[in-house]
Design a protein around this motif. Structure first.
Motif, PDB file in Angstrom:
ATOM      1  N   LEU A 225       0.741  -1.204   0.100  1.00 20.06           N
ATOM      2  CA  LEU A 225       0.097  -0.135  -0.266  1.00 20.06           C
ATOM      3  C   LEU A 225       1.130   1.484   0.066  1.00 20.06           C
ATOM      4  O   LEU A 225       0.164   1.616  -0.466  1.00 20.06           O
ATOM      5  CB  LEU A 225      -1.074  -0.191   0.837  1.00 20.06           C
ATOM      6  N   PRO A 226       1.777   1.761   0.984  1.00 19.39           N
ATOM      7  CA  PRO A 226       2.639   3.204   0.636  1.00 19.39           C
ATOM      8  C   PRO A 226       3.340   3.241  -0.460  1.00 19.39           C
ATOM      9  O   PRO A 226       3.253   3.998  -1.289  1.00 19.39           O
ATOM     10  CB  PRO A 226       3.679   2.376   1.381  1.00 19.39           C
ATOM     11  N   PRO A 227       3.813   2.152  -1.472  1.00 16.93           N
ATOM     12  CA  PRO A 227       4.429   2.730  -2.784  1.00 16.93           C
ATOM     13  C   PRO A 227       3.429   2.630  -3.472  1.00 16.93           C
ATOM     14  O   PRO A 227       3.157   4.136  -4.111  1.00 16.93           O
ATOM     15  CB  PRO A 227       5.176   1.470  -3.210  1.00 16.93           C
ATOM     16  N   LEU A 228       1.808   2.348  -3.820  1.00 21.43           N
ATOM     17  CA  LEU A 228       0.978   2.438  -4.202  1.00 21.43           C
ATOM     18  C   LEU A 228       0.597   3.352  -3.905  1.00 21.43           C
ATOM     19  O   LEU A 228       0.090   4.494  -5.110  1.00 21.43           O
ATOM     20  CB  LEU A 228       0.258   0.884  -4.329  1.00 21.43           C
ATOM     21  N   ALA A 229       0.166   3.865  -2.686  1.00 23.04           N
ATOM     22  CA  ALA A 229      -0.064   5.383  -2.324  1.00 23.04           C
ATOM     23  C   ALA A 229       0.479   6.395  -2.670  1.00 23.04           C
ATOM     24  O   ALA A 229       0.471   7.858  -3.380  1.00 23.04           O
ATOM     25  CB  ALA A 229      -0.389   5.499  -0.375  1.00 23.04           C
ATOM     26  N   ILE A 230       1.730   6.111  -3.067  1.00 23.95           N
ATOM     27  CA  ILE A 230       2.840   7.437  -3.250  1.00 23.95           C
ATOM     28  C   ILE A 230       2.850   7.624  -4.640  1.00 23.95           C
ATOM     29  O   ILE A 230       2.563   8.563  -5.202  1.00 23.95           O
ATOM     30  CB  ILE A 230       4.785   6.921  -3.274  1.00 23.95           C
ATOM     31  N   GLY A 231       2.569   6.689  -5.767  1.00 25.93           N
ATOM     32  CA  GLY A 231       1.829   6.938  -7.300  1.00 25.93           C
ATOM     33  C   GLY A 231       0.980   7.289  -7.557  1.00 25.93           C
ATOM     34  O   GLY A 231       1.434   8.408  -8.316  1.00 25.93           O
ATOM     35  N   VAL A 232       0.106   6.880  -6.643  1.00 28.64           N
ATOM     36  CA  VAL A 232      -1.420   8.141  -7.286  1.00 28.64           C
ATOM     37  C   VAL A 232      -1.415   9.251  -6.294  1.00 28.64           C
ATOM     38  O   VAL A 232      -1.446   9.491  -7.285  1.00 28.64           O
ATOM     39  CB  VAL A 232      -2.498   6.893  -5.857  1.00 28.64           C
ATOM     40  N   LEU A 233      -1.041   9.045  -5.659  1.00 29.05           N
ATOM     41  CA  LEU A 233      -0.550  10.750  -4.643  1.00 29.05           C
ATOM     42  C   LEU A 233       0.344  11.789  -5.787  1.00 29.05           C
ATOM     43  O   LEU A 233      -0.251  13.167  -6.495  1.00 29.05           O
ATOM     44  CB  LEU A 233       0.380  10.399  -3.704  1.00 29.05           C
ATOM     45  N   GLU A 234       1.360  11.234  -6.599  1.00 32.56           N
ATOM     46  CA  GLU A 234       2.238  11.770  -7.469  1.00 32.56           C
ATOM     47  C   GLU A 234       1.407  12.259  -8.263  1.00 32.56           C
ATOM     48  O   GLU A 234       1.300  13.323  -8.844  1.00 32.56           O
ATOM     49  CB  GLU A 234       3.451  11.113  -7.652  1.00 32.56           C
ATOM     50  N   LYS A 235       0.479  11.264  -9.069  1.00 35.50           N
ATOM     51  CA  LYS A 235      -0.110  11.210  -9.827  1.00 35.50           C
ATOM     52  C   LYS A 235      -1.232  12.345 -10.192  1.00 35.50           C
ATOM     53  O   LYS A 235      -1.689  13.020 -11.152  1.00 35.50           O
ATOM     54  CB  LYS A 235      -0.221   9.950 -10.600  1.00 35.50           C
ATOM     55  N   ILE A 236      -1.901  12.664  -8.901  1.00 39.48           N
ATOM     56  CA  ILE A 236      -2.960  13.758  -8.417  1.00 39.48           C
ATOM     57  C   ILE A 236      -1.801  14.481  -8.639  1.00 39.48           C
ATOM     58  O   ILE A 236      -2.874  15.399  -9.252  1.00 39.48           O
ATOM     59  CB  ILE A 236      -3.774  13.179  -7.524  1.00 39.48           C
ATOM     60  N   ALA A 237      -1.387  14.563  -8.141  1.00 38.23           N
ATOM     61  CA  ALA A 237      -0.803  15.653  -7.287  1.00 38.23           C
ATOM     62  C   ALA A 237      -0.103  16.547  -8.216  1.00 38.23           C
ATOM     63  O   ALA A 237      -0.065  17.735  -8.851  1.00 38.23           O
ATOM     64  CB  ALA A 237      -0.295  16.319  -5.980  1.00 38.23           C
ATOM     65  N   PHE A 238       0.595  15.748  -9.493  1.00 38.27           N
ATOM     66  CA  PHE A 238       1.514  16.558 -10.211  1.00 38.27           C
ATOM     67  C   PHE A 238       1.162  15.713 -11.726  1.00 38.27           C
ATOM     68  O   PHE A 238       2.354  16.141 -12.402  1.00 38.27           O
ATOM     69  CB  PHE A 238       2.899  16.345  -9.399  1.00 38.27           C
ATOM     70  N   ASN A 239       0.731  15.405 -11.581  1.00 38.99           N
ATOM     71  CA  ASN A 239       0.197  14.789 -13.186  1.00 38.99           C
ATOM     72  C   ASN A 239       1.953  14.255 -13.343  1.00 38.99           C
ATOM     73  O   ASN A 239       1.795  13.721 -14.785  1.00 38.99           O
ATOM     74  CB  ASN A 239      -0.536  15.183 -14.169  1.00 38.99           C
TER      75      ASN A 239
END
Length: 308
Positions: A225-239
């Motif tokens: 979950l932590p790596p997945l959350a980091i990837g999703v957060l980066e995509k949402i925040a910075f595309n």
């Protein structure tokens, strides 16, 4: 006074007893403990190798007809057809040991807290550093070498079975032995295991050990979950997807196949392995640095974590 003199008389014996147990011997016994407690480490790849040999033995019933059909192929196609079973075997066994490594790392430090055996192991004169390093050496050293040994034996058994069937069918085994460079394949396999499954995957295994030392329950979810959350957060925040690309390069070998052609069953020539380029690559050393940090954190967590 008598108490002091008794302590002085006993202290040299106690210090001598402690000094006899060298760090290397403690590490050796820690490794033996891991193999004793986790027999699936070697039973699972042995079982898969045995199943492969049984399956290949059944397929040899059609081997003579396959050889006659292969005579109409060009030499390159004949060589690929002959090598196919000997390249499938290492892929199957490596896949098995990788799965075993993942579940072992997730359970290594979490299991001893769950069954409270950590209370017993901490009473022994073995440091947390020795314990964590012994557990890390299983996926980084022991399993790659075990995979190599089992694969080589499996390939030779397969070759002997093929030779017996061909001789029984009245065919020559000269083409089989001349077109099958088992020594070269073994060297490339050993390089692939040590470079890719050991050194390149070191931060991945160290991360799993860190999660195993920290999580109170469901270590698999906490590892994913932590790596997945980091990837999703980066995509949402910075595309962007730099973190996902970083993980993708780590799992794909950083563009280096390390002995196997991507998406291909055949092996690359020895001259194309690029050992020197791999050893000086920044991805290798940055990954080893990250792995060292994860292992240091795992040592510290094991020192202070209580039984679950």
């Amino acid at each position: 006074m008598n108490t002091q003199s008794d302590a002085l008389r006993e202290s040299p014996l106690e210090s001598h007893a402690v000094a006899v147990i060298s760090p290397g011997r403690r590490m050796l016994w820690s490794l033996r403990r891991e193999l004793w407690e986790n027999r699936s480490l070697y039973l699972a790849p042995l079982a898969v190798a045995a199943l492969f040999i049984v399956g290949y033995l059944i397929s040899t019933l059609r081997l003579v007809s396959k050889v006659h059909a292969g005579l109409v192929l060009d030499p390159l196609q004949q060589q690929e057809a002959l090598q196919r079973p000997y390249t499938i075997a290492p892929l199957v066994i490596m896949g098995t040991t990788f799965i075993v490594s993942v579940f072992y790392c997730l359970e290594a430090l979490h299991g001893e807290r769950r069954d409270r055996s950590i209370l017993f192991w901490k009473s022994l004169p073995v440091s947390d550093l020795t314990t964590v390093l012994s557990k890390a050496s299983i996926p980084l050293v022991f399993l790659p070498l075990l995979t190599f040994a089992i694969t080589v034996v499996t390939q030779w058994v397969t070759l002997l079975l093929s030779s017996v069937v061909l001789l029984a069918g009245g065919l020559s085994v000269a083409d089989l032995w001349s077109h099958l460079p088992l020594f070269q394949m073994s060297v490339m396999l050993l390089y692939h295991l040590l470079a890719y499954h050991s050194l390149w995957f070191a931060p991945f295994y160290a991360w799993l050990l860190l999660v195993s030392a920290w999580a109170r329950r469901a270590p698999f979810l906490w590892a994913v979950l932590p790596p997945l959350a980091i990837g999703v957060l980066e995509k949402i925040a910075f595309n962007t997807s730099h973190f996902a690309s970083l993980l993708g390069r780590r799992f794909s070998g950083g563009g280096q196949s390390a002995g196997f052609e991507p998406g291909h069953m055949s092996m690359v020539p020895l001259s194309q392995l690029g050992v020197g380029q791999f050893l000086v690559s920044s991805g290798l050393w940055s990954g080893l640095l990250v792995a060292a940090v994860f292992l240091a954190l795992a040592v510290r967590l094991r020192r202070y974590r209580e039984p679950i």
